[in-house]
Motif scaffolding. Structure first.
Motif, PDB file in Angstrom:
ATOM      1  N   PRO A   1       0.906  -1.128   0.045  1.00 22.37           N
ATOM      2  CA  PRO A   1      -0.112  -0.138   0.015  1.00 22.37           C
ATOM      3  C   PRO A   1       0.931   1.324  -0.019  1.00 22.37           C
ATOM      4  CG  PRO A   1      -0.800  -1.541   1.565  1.00 22.37           C
ATOM      5  CD  PRO A   1       0.668  -2.227   0.957  1.00 22.37           C
TER       6      PRO A   1
ATOM      7  N   LEU B   1       2.212   1.797  -3.435  1.00 20.39           N
ATOM      8  CA  LEU B   1       1.122   2.478  -4.516  1.00 20.39           C
ATOM      9  C   LEU B   1       0.698   3.677  -4.242  1.00 20.39           C
ATOM     10  CD1 LEU B   1      -1.255  -0.780  -4.396  1.00 20.39           C
ATOM     11  CD2 LEU B   1       0.117  -0.013  -6.203  1.00 20.39           C
ATOM     12  N   SER B   2       0.722   4.081  -2.868  1.00 21.65           N
ATOM     13  CA  SER B   2       0.618   5.620  -2.534  1.00 21.65           C
ATOM     14  C   SER B   2       1.376   6.559  -3.059  1.00 21.65           C
ATOM     15  CB  SER B   2       0.459   5.690  -1.219  1.00 21.65           C
ATOM     16  OG  SER B   2      -0.498   4.780  -0.436  1.00 21.65           O
TER      17      SER B   2
ATOM     18  N   ALA C   1       1.005   6.786  -6.724  1.00 18.42           N
ATOM     19  CA  ALA C   1       0.018   7.793  -7.016  1.00 18.42           C
ATOM     20  C   ALA C   1       0.188   9.120  -6.686  1.00 18.42           C
ATOM     21  CB  ALA C   1      -1.187   7.158  -5.982  1.00 18.42           C
TER      22      ALA C   1
ATOM     23  N   PRO D   1      -5.462   7.729  -5.653  1.00 14.34           N
ATOM     24  CA  PRO D   1      -5.172   6.536  -5.071  1.00 14.34           C
ATOM     25  C   PRO D   1      -6.146   5.605  -5.490  1.00 14.34           C
ATOM     26  CG  PRO D   1      -5.436   8.059  -3.157  1.00 14.34           C
ATOM     27  CD  PRO D   1      -6.006   8.713  -4.506  1.00 14.34           C
ATOM     28  N   SER D   2      -7.321   5.706  -5.361  1.00 14.26           N
ATOM     29  CA  SER D   2      -8.359   4.587  -5.938  1.00 14.26           C
ATOM     30  C   SER D   2      -8.006   4.123  -7.491  1.00 14.26           C
ATOM     31  CB  SER D   2      -9.793   5.057  -5.815  1.00 14.26           C
ATOM     32  OG  SER D   2     -10.177   6.159  -6.574  1.00 14.26           O
TER      33      SER D   2
ATOM     34  N   VAL E   1      -4.980   4.146  -8.823  1.00 10.39           N
ATOM     35  CA  VAL E   1      -4.041   3.183  -8.840  1.00 10.39           C
ATOM     36  C   VAL E   1      -4.150   1.862  -8.186  1.00 10.39           C
ATOM     37  CG1 VAL E   1      -1.625   2.996  -7.948  1.00 10.39           C
ATOM     38  CG2 VAL E   1      -2.529   5.184  -8.599  1.00 10.39           C
ATOM     39  N   TYR E   2      -5.000   1.817  -7.094  1.00  4.18           N
ATOM     40  CA  TYR E   2      -5.313   0.415  -6.427  1.00  4.18           C
ATOM     41  C   TYR E   2      -6.368  -0.195  -7.518  1.00  4.18           C
ATOM     42  CZ  TYR E   2      -6.777  -2.793  -2.995  1.00  4.18           C
ATOM     43  OH  TYR E   2      -6.708  -3.833  -2.088  1.00  4.18           O
TER      44      TYR E   2
ATOM     45  N   THR F   1      -5.198  -3.884  -9.052  1.00  6.01           N
ATOM     46  CA  THR F   1      -5.982  -5.188  -8.598  1.00  6.01           C
ATOM     47  C   THR F   1      -6.580  -5.632 -10.083  1.00  6.01           C
ATOM     48  OG1 THR F   1      -7.751  -3.725  -7.973  1.00  6.01           O
ATOM     49  CG2 THR F   1      -6.190  -4.772  -6.328  1.00  6.01           C
TER      50      THR F   1
END
Lengths: 173, 235, 177, 535
Positions: free
Chosen positions: A55, A58-59, A62, A69-70, A72-73, A77
């Motif tokens: 995480p 990923l942050s 981003a 962020p959402s 990238v997440y 996934t």
């Protein structure tokens, strides 16, 4: 999906080791001029460097690419290549493509699940072994195919492969 | 440019050039089911409920994303369209736990209304009985993923109108799920402005104001179009 | 005209649909003139009788007894109506499904969430055995008509029964919840 | 770079070539069987014999018969050895000059070799894919020169149109028409994209072409870019193909260094740059609009068409998307003329098609055959039938989007229309042979499971329909099915085919529908007595 404790452990050990992975990742992002379009390329690089996408990682991506962020997440996934949890020390990937399927790959997979006690797509509790599947390695000519710690094994034989994995896991015990 | 003339279910109607088939169908007074469409948001053509038959075209087309053209002959309510729509609503009901009897949106829910509209009196498919979490970490709103239909109206409202893109979709296929930020509890989101547009946009009881109980969540999705209009006009 | 033989059965549900049936008030008297209630939780009958014209089934299939009664009803009835949301969808009764197979459910209810010393009741033949998954009626027997609602309102029940009794086409709207 | 410089490179290559050569397959399949170790061993043996200078040892691309690998060929005799091991090195060296050699030889007169017509694969197994000089020596990049200096973009498109070439990715859309649409669509910038996201399980044609002859694809792309007016190209290649990615990267660098890609190619005003985008494991990205989303760094979810990418693709600009094999056909068409190409194949399906022949078949491997050849010729003659003599039951073409064709229809000619008429599709070229022991319900379930896992989740019919279909097939297979289930299965198949948003969902039911059509008894047997009474 992720195990935060392990992630921070990995991060900490990385910092202690004084590694320059962040620098390499930064250079990759710079090469793409920090464009959001390059997200998948950047995630490839990040995973190559760190083995998985935590995480925190990923942050950071981003933030640097100025993406929500959402998003990238969501991208991380969507694609099966990206792993949000660390993988085992040893990995075995069984190809489940049609040619391999017709030549008995699912039996091979069941045998390995029984042997390792790990379900396909998972890592053993001790982090020693990950059993993975691939949709098709494109190595149909040598079906059934498997990849053991990066080495492609063609015409994978059940007893041969189980013996190798047993040795791999047994040796270090 | 001259208005376009087309035939919808046997009636001649005219539409302004560039109009979408969906608005033209509605202006003609014809009811056609929709779910992922919401006035004021961009269209994605995902729910497949507004598919129509257009003569001369091999494939069914989503009315929400098809531009009208001169002489187009459209059928919105053929037996096979009715059968497909019903099946799609059945698939949705089987996918997650849509239990109207215990839902905050009961009586004000688009999915519930769709079931009535397409005459879905029972579901032929096996219920998947998923066990998704309910997130009530946000001080004002909650999300019950068991009631989400993945229409992405919240994602688009948040991105296109509020402009913060707190929501997105994670995973894929049957494992898709709407998320806030890094798939973290909504209440810990650093991007959310608590504006509530996602809640307005939600067609079901998935996103709800905290403190409401069965049947108490009002349906106010049309406010999204008003907000968009307000922004344009600078009211 | 001979009176129709009507049955109602109560499986995995709260009996709210039967309460709604009773809400038909004076129409019930009219109904009684045209039909005979041959089996029902509100009638004093022990066994499901043969040659039933219409059976209303309230509730989902949650245990082995439900399963058996539903099958018996199907064998002896000309028309089966799934009566209310539990019968049609599983509804509240099926809320236990996400918890997993019956053993998980029993474990949670009788052990984890009970006072210390809780035991899981197990008396086959006396206490019905739970099925692993609660299912709507049409998943275990063929169903002829569906009446949604939790509960279906009295006027909707009446509309359905009237069409069935008079042999008209059944056109009852859909209304879950 | 000028033409004479190109020719000079070719001449130098040819003059420096040793008379005696050993060609080792270094494509992924043979590498996995240890071909690189064989190459090392050969070098050791030659060094010890003091002959290293007289003999060229070349790593080459795919030689076709992957199931019998590792393969080694010696020149000038042209003998091809199969199932070579490192211990065979001495004998192979001896064989170079006619010495005794007991390493098993492939019969070059076998139909596997004689029935093929290599156009796309003409350099595979002949050249070292990691050296641009090898490609230039066999005439490479001369077509690009010819196109840039002697043809107008319209002439190029006209040639492709007249050749009758159709998209080799599966759907068979006329390539010339696509190019013409991109060329005439207005846009500030235009893009050429090579779809190398070969995702069908059981297919490795594109992989082999990229690993064996990457420059052929680059040259085809450059010609396309010239024709449609694009300056930027992308190759979207599967992450599962590391060797192909590596070779493409090398090839791009080499071409750029020689001025064959980049700015002012062949000293003209034509600029074309190619970048690689590595896929991240999503089958749906083979669909054009999902592929575009993925190159743009987003979730690979398709969007409804129109607008088509040819009009509005990458970043809203006109974008030409063709697959690897389509681009690989381009140079041959320009070189030999569209009439030559159109003379191969059938009335509506021109040229050749590359297939990956796998499954229960003796000669597993990569083949290129003229369109119109019958399935029987492919399976029985080229493929040599099943390895253990069990009769062939069916052949699956088109992967998860295709269908199973029963042995009784093996006289069907291989062309787009004929395969569609028997309920399958040409697809990208996967051809999986199944024998009588294969359970067709399991096969259908296998493909639906694949589509379920690969569904992007955007539209409801595909997202939920694949899961319900999979559950129904599972129930059936476990003997818990009912007669009603077949009706439900058929209704779901129709729903998905007619209402899904993209090709993945629309074609996902094909394997189920085709097996239900040809092997219905296998389904009915699972439902039990009640149906057996009826049949």
């Amino acid at each position: 999906m992720t195990t935060p404790a392990t992630n921070t452990d990995v991060d900490r050990s990385a910092r202690v080791a004084g590694d320059n992975r962040r620098k390499i990742l930064e250079a990759t992002m710079k090469r793409f001029q920090y464009q959001g379009d390059a997200l998948i390329e950047v995630l490839h690089k990040a995973q190559e460097l760190y083995g998985f996408l935590s995480p925190e990682l990923l942050s950071e991506v981003a933030q640097r690419l100025r993406l929500p962020p959402s998003r990238v997440y969501g991208v991380a996934t969507f694609y099966h290549f990206f792993s949000l949890a660390p993988q085992g020390e040893h990995t075995c990937t069984i190809c489940l493509g049609t040619a391999c399927y017709v030549r008995g790959a699912s039996l091979l997979l069941h045998e390995l699940e029984a042997l390792s006690g790990v379900k396909a797509g998972h890592t053993s509790a001790d982090g020693r072994f990950s059993l993975l599947t691939a949709r098709c390695l494109g190595a149909c000519g040598i079906a059934p195919a498997a990849v053991l710690d990066g080495e492609v094994i063609g015409h994978a034989d059940r007893s041969d492969l189980t013996a190798r994995i047993r040795a791999l896991l047994g040796h270090e015990e | 440019m001259a208005a376009k003339t087309l035939t919808i279910d046997g009636h001649l109607v005219s539409a302004r050039p560039g109009a979408m088939l969906l608005e033209t169908i509605r202006e003609a007074g014809i009811t056609i089911p929709t779910l992922c469409h919401l006035d004021g948001l961009s269209d994605v053509g995902a729910c497949r409920l507004c598919l129509v038959e257009i003569e001369g075209q091999r494939r069914l087309q989503p009315a929400c994303m098809t531009t009208v053209s001169e002489g187009m002959v459209v059928h919105t309510n053929t037996p096979r369209l009715r059968s497909y729509r019903r099946q799609i609503v059945e698939l949705l009901f089987a996918e997650r736990n849509h239990v109207c009897a215990v839902c905050v949106a009961s009586g004000n829910c688009e999915l519930q209304r769709l079931a009535a509209l397409v005459g879905m009196d029972h579901v032929r498919y096996e219920y998947m009985s998923v066990a998704y979490p309910v997130d009530i970490s946000h001080p004002r709103f909650g999300i019950d993923h068991n009631r989400c239909v993945l229409c992405t109206r919240c994602v688009r409202a948040c991105d296109e109108i509020e402009g913060v893109h707190t929501w997105d979709v994670s995973g894929r296929g049957i494992d898709s799920r709407v998320i806030t930020d890094m798939n973290q509890p909504w209440g810990t989101s650093t991007t959310c402005t608590s504006c509530g547009k996602c809640q307005l946009a939600c067609p079901t009881g998935a996103i709800f104001p905290r403190g409401v109980t069965v049947g108490e969540r009002p349906h106010a999705s049309e406010r999204i179009a008003l907000i968009v209009e307000a922004r344009k006009q600078r009211w | 005209m001979s009176r129709l033989r009507i049955a109602t059965i109560w499986l995995g549900g709260c009996s709210g649909c039967h309460m709604s049936l009773l809400d038909l008030d004076e129409w019930l008297i009219e109904l009684a003139a045209r039909a005979e209630l041959v089996y029902s939780p509100i009638a004093d009958t022990k066994h499901f009788p043969p040659d039933v014209d219409i059976t209303l089934i309230e509730g989902a299939i949650a245990n082995d007894e439900h399963l058996e009664l539903a099958r018996t009803a199907r064998r002896h009835s000309k028309i089966i109506v799934s009566f209310g949301d539990c019968a049609v969808t599983g509804n509240v009764t099926a809320l236990r499904n996400p918890l997993g197979p019956s053993q998980n459910v029993l474990q949670q209810v009788y052990i984890e969430h009970s006072d210390p010393g809780g035991v899981i009741p197990y008396e086959p033949g006396i206490v019905p055995v739970l099925l692993d998954k609660v299912v709507p009626v049409h998943q275990v027997i063929p169903v002829d008509y569906y009446l949604s609602g939790c509960p279906p309102s009295a006027p909707r029940i009446r509309a359905l029964l009237e069409s069935l009794i008079e042999g008209r086409e059944v056109a009852v709207d859909v209304r879950f919840g | 770079m000028e033409l004479h410089e190109l020719e000079a490179i070719a001449e130098r290559e040819q003059s420096q070539r040793a008379r005696l050569r050993i060609l080792c397959c270094a494509a992924a399949g043979c590498q996995a069987s240890g071909s690189l170790e064989i190459k090392r061993r050969l070098e050791t043996v030659l060094t010890a014999a003091g002959k290293l200078a007289e003999v060229d040892i070349m790593p080459v691309g795919c030689m076709g018969l992957c199931g019998h690998g590792p393969l080694v060929r010696i020149e000038p005799s042209g003998e091809l050895f199969e199932r070579v091991t490192p211990a065979d090195a001495e004998e192979l060296v001896a064989a170079l000059e006619g010495g005794p050699c007991n390493v098993p030889r492939c019969d070059r007169n076998h139909p596997f070799f004689t029935r093929q017509l290599p156009i796309v694969l003409r350099h595979c197994g002949q050249i070292n894919p990691e050296r641009i000089e090898d490609y230039i020596a066999v005439g490479g990049y001369r077509t690009l020169y010819h196109v840039i200096h002697e043809m107008t973009p319209a002439e190029v498109i006209n040639a492709i149109t007249r050749s009758g070439l159709r998209g080799r990715g599966g759907a068979g859309y006329p390539t010339g028409l696509k190019w013409a649409t991109v060329a005439k669509s207005p846009g500030e910038r235009k893009f050429v994209v090579c779809n190398a996201d070969e995702g069908d399980p059981g297919a490795f044609m594109d992989r082999s072409v990229l690993e064996s002859d990457p420059h052929l694809v680059l040259e085809g792309m450059a010609i396309a870019a010239y024709a449609v007016g694009a300056e930027q190209g992308f190759i979207y290649v599967r992450g599962e193909y590391p060797l192909a990615i590596e070779r493409l990267q090398k090839a791009i660098v080499q071409a750029r260094r020689l001025g064959l890609l980049g700015a002012q190619i062949f000293e003209s005003g034509f600029n074309f740059r190619i970048d690689i985008r590595v896929g991240a494991g999503a089958f749906v990205c083979g669909e054009e609009t999902a592929l575009i989303a993925s190159i743009e760094g987003r979730r690979g979810q398709p969007r409804p068409r129109p607008p088509y990418p040819a009009e509005s693709g990458l970043w809203g600009m006109p974008t030409l998307i063709n697959n690897v094999e389509t681009f690989a056909n381009v140079t041959a068409i320009i070189e030999n003329g569209p009439e030559w190409y159109a003379s191969i194949g059938t009335a509506k399906s021109k040229g050749t098609k590359v297939f990956a022949l796998t499954g229960k078949i003796r000669n597993t491997g990569l083949i290129e055959v003229p369109m119109g050849i019958s399935l029987r010729e492919i399976v029985e003659e080229i493929g040599g039938g099943t390895p253990d003599g069990i009769p062939v039951k069916a052949v699956q073409t088109g992967g998860p989007s295709g269908g199973c064709i029963p042995a009784s229809l093996f006289d069907t000619p291989v062309d787009y229309e004929s395969l569609a008429a028997v309920g399958s599709i040409m697809g990208s070229g996967g051809m999986v042979v199944m024998d009588e022991h294969t359970n067709m319900v399991d096969v259908a379930r296998f493909y639906i499971e694949f589509c379920k896992d690969e569904s992007c989740g955007k539209c409801i019919p595909c997202r939920v329909g694949t899961v319900q279909l999979f559950n129904l097939l599972t129930r059936l297979r476990n003997g818990q099915g009912s007669g009603n289930d077949l009706i439900e299965i058929e209704a779901l198949c129709e729903l998905m085919r007619e209402t899904s948003l993209c090709g993945l969902g629309q074609s996902a039911p094909n394997p189920v529908m085709s097996t239900l059509h040809y092997f219905r008894h296998e389904y009915e047997r699972l439902i039990g007595a009640e149906v057996e009474h009826g049949s």
